[in-house]
Design a protein around this motif. Sequence first.
Motif, mmCIF file in Angstrom:
data_model
loop_
_atom_site.group_PDB
_atom_site.id
_atom_site.type_symbol
_atom_site.label_atom_id
_atom_site.label_comp_id
_atom_site.label_asym_id
_atom_site.label_seq_id
_atom_site.Cartn_x
_atom_site.Cartn_y
_atom_site.Cartn_z
ATOM 1 N N ARG A 1 0.593 5.807 -7.475
ATOM 2 C CA ARG A 1 -0.541 6.666 -7.842
ATOM 3 C C ARG A 1 -0.098 8.121 -8.009
ATOM 4 N N ALA B 1 -2.764 -3.809 -4.152
ATOM 5 C CA ALA B 1 -3.043 -2.466 -3.632
ATOM 6 C C ALA B 1 -3.051 -1.548 -4.844
ATOM 7 N N ASP B 2 -4.189 -1.051 -5.195
ATOM 8 C CA ASP B 2 -4.376 -0.284 -6.424
ATOM 9 C C ASP B 2 -3.346 0.848 -6.546
ATOM 10 N N PRO B 3 -2.567 0.910 -7.633
ATOM 11 C CA PRO B 3 -2.693 0.180 -8.895
ATOM 12 C C PRO B 3 -1.826 -1.072 -8.992
ATOM 13 N N ASP C 1 3.176 -7.102 -10.108
ATOM 14 C CA ASP C 1 3.978 -5.900 -9.885
ATOM 15 C C ASP C 1 4.849 -6.042 -8.638
ATOM 16 N N ARG D 1 -0.633 -4.781 -8.903
ATOM 17 C CA ARG D 1 -1.177 -6.132 -9.000
ATOM 18 C C ARG D 1 -0.128 -7.136 -8.533
ATOM 19 N N SER E 1 0.825 -1.216 0.000
ATOM 20 C CA SER E 1 0.000 0.000 0.000
ATOM 21 C C SER E 1 0.855 1.260 0.000
ATOM 22 N N ARG F 1 -0.477 2.552 -16.562
ATOM 23 C CA ARG F 1 -0.541 1.198 -16.011
ATOM 24 C C ARG F 1 0.315 0.250 -16.869
ATOM 25 N N ALA G 1 2.021 1.579 -3.453
ATOM 26 C CA ALA G 1 0.868 1.929 -4.285
ATOM 27 C C ALA G 1 0.600 3.430 -4.243
ATOM 28 N N MET H 1 -5.390 -8.104 -7.896
ATOM 29 C CA MET H 1 -5.148 -6.796 -7.294
ATOM 30 C C MET H 1 -4.570 -6.979 -5.885
#
Length: 383
Positions: A150, A198-200, A205, A202, A143, A160, A146, A196
């Motif tokens: 972002r 923690a956006d973005p 990642d 995956r 997170s 992305r 993430a 997924m």
Amino acid sequence: MRDVAIIGVSQTKFGELWDVSFRDMITEAGLGAIEDAGVEGADLEAMYVGNMSAGLFIKQEHISSLIADHAGLTPIPSTRVEAACASGGLALRSGIMAVASGYHDIVISAGVEKMTDVVDPTPAIATASDQEWEAQQGVTFPSLYAMMARRHMYEYGTTREQLAMVSVINHENASNNPRAQFPMKVTVEQVINSTMVADPLRLLDCSPISDGAAAVILCPAEMAREYTDTPVYVKASAQASGTIALHDRRSITRIDATVNAARSAFKMADLTPGDIDLVEVHDCFSINGILAVEDLGFFEKGEGGRAFEEGMTRIDGEIPVNPSGGLKARGHPLGATGIAQAAEVVWQLRGEAGKRQVEGAEIGMTHNIGGTGGTAAVHIFSR
């Protein structure tokens, strides 16, 4: 201060090594490096071992003594070095400084982590973040990165697909690395459509949970050819610190510790980013591959995503990044990573990297960070 050379390297297979113990991994790596260097165990004068959290992962502290004992190297001084995921890089730096200062001649720097001996390694990994302001509030490392991703996407238009290319290139390189945890190729679509986390970010990642060990043997440069015909010389060893918590930073799209360590390393080596033939960067998450090539000075801030997308970081590109497969695909046993990066650069500069060889490589760099950038170690090596 004396010049320092690496005369031997070794790395175990990285992965979920259920049938291999912590003791056996570090012994395998250490003996491999000793054999590669052509020295005897009795020649070693000191040992520095990078390890983040044996106490949490395998319920064992005092590992410096444990390793010296188990490897049959007592009574040499053995020191554990801890700086979260940068533990290996700092163990390497500790060994370099010991030789450079003249305090020791033949030194082994190693790193080891056994992460699969616990049901859930997440709490142990989270200890590398700010406990009061991050971990205890439920924030995990995915997170944290993430949020960095972002913000980078917001400020610079990073896509992305560009994030996914970091993983794609790593896996492409790892497919030619027999020591890699995931030596298989992936596509942009597979990365984007993976689970997924923690956006973005995956699943594809994110670097994996890994077991493994690595080791290098160091000696004064003037002694190196007594042991090997292919010494690799340490041109620079730099370390910097930064804030441990994201909220204390001027920007979360720049890791100041990386910037400062890189500047020190380039100044020490009297080199520029354009002189580097390959670099092993700390890409624990795909966004950090992008941040690393920007903060190390290879690309302008905001251009890292485009560099991966356009192939400038491939083995045959402008600046080959992570020929080993990086943390993402080679694996990331926390305390071993910084040493494994150095081992890869040594193999590259010797011309021994096989199908992942960077042609004509003469100068290589490693970049190892702790947490989200509270610590950074940068090294430069030459043939």
